[in-house]
Design a protein around this motif. Structure first.
Motif, mmCIF file in Angstrom:
data_model
loop_
_atom_site.group_PDB
_atom_site.id
_atom_site.type_symbol
_atom_site.label_atom_id
_atom_site.label_comp_id
_atom_site.label_asym_id
_atom_site.label_seq_id
_atom_site.Cartn_x
_atom_site.Cartn_y
_atom_site.Cartn_z
ATOM 1 N N TRP A 121 7.933 -9.324 4.335
ATOM 2 C CA TRP A 121 7.696 -9.071 5.471
ATOM 3 C C TRP A 121 7.387 -8.482 6.486
ATOM 4 O O TRP A 121 6.838 -8.799 6.995
ATOM 5 C CB TRP A 121 9.402 -8.949 5.986
ATOM 6 N N PRO A 124 2.348 -8.964 5.699
ATOM 7 C CA PRO A 124 1.136 -9.218 6.110
ATOM 8 C C PRO A 124 0.693 -8.568 7.407
ATOM 9 O O PRO A 124 -0.396 -8.608 7.873
ATOM 10 C CB PRO A 124 2.027 -10.610 7.314
ATOM 11 N N ARG A 125 1.213 -7.671 7.739
ATOM 12 C CA ARG A 125 1.000 -6.225 9.248
ATOM 13 C C ARG A 125 0.000 -5.032 8.295
ATOM 14 O O ARG A 125 -0.371 -4.968 8.698
ATOM 15 C CB ARG A 125 2.301 -5.568 9.376
ATOM 16 N N VAL A 127 -1.755 -5.926 5.264
ATOM 17 C CA VAL A 127 -3.130 -6.709 5.135
ATOM 18 C C VAL A 127 -3.769 -6.233 6.688
ATOM 19 O O VAL A 127 -4.937 -5.887 6.156
ATOM 20 C CB VAL A 127 -2.682 -7.757 4.862
ATOM 21 N N GLU A 128 -3.073 -6.548 7.678
ATOM 22 C CA GLU A 128 -3.613 -6.310 9.537
ATOM 23 C C GLU A 128 -4.338 -5.035 9.904
ATOM 24 O O GLU A 128 -5.530 -5.145 10.167
ATOM 25 C CB GLU A 128 -3.221 -7.169 10.086
#
Length: 135
Positions: A121, A124-125, A127-128
């Protein structure tokens, strides 16, 4: 210090592997995070553009300066090994130094190191965050 030696190796050899040695992100969990934080903030390793801190701590947080890189702190609310306050202190110090790209995410629940949750979960944040700090 293993992280310091790894960063020296990257600086000396990274070009051979197509690495941009001026755009390094460090990420660690617990003691690995502590080593990454120390390398970036106390040793001021060149090329480090951001840090992802999973359940780590830094003493003293005053080693974070306005010339430091941003940090993404991920910590558990009821961590029984490294108190959540350590993560909050790192984040608050980073903001007070003008590191506005810094982030914090406090995971609701008990325990230390929720790897499955982070992998599914939170990644992705992460990586951003890293992408945002490489520009």
């Amino acid at each position: 210090d293993v992280v310091k030696e790894a960063l020296k190796w990257i600086a000396a050899n990274g070009g051979e592997y197509g690495l941009d040695t001026k755009k390094i992100a460090l990420m660690g969990c617990c003691s690995g995070s502590m080593a990454a934080l120390q390398a970036a903030y106390k040793l001021k390793s060149p090329g480090v553009r951001c840090i992802v801190d999973l359940w780590g701590s830094l003493d003293p947080v005053s080693s974070i300066s306005s010339k430091s890189c941003p940090v993404y702190v991920i910590h558990s609310l009821k961590d029984n090994m490294v108190d959540v306050r350590y993560g909050q202190d790192i984040y608050e110090r980073a903001l007070s130094m003008g590191l506005d790209k810094s982030r914090i995410e406090i995971l609701d629940g008990d325990g230390h190191t929720h790897y499955n949750y982070v992998g599914k979960w939170v990644m992705p944040r992460i990586v951003e965050f890293v992408d945002d700090n490489m520009n």
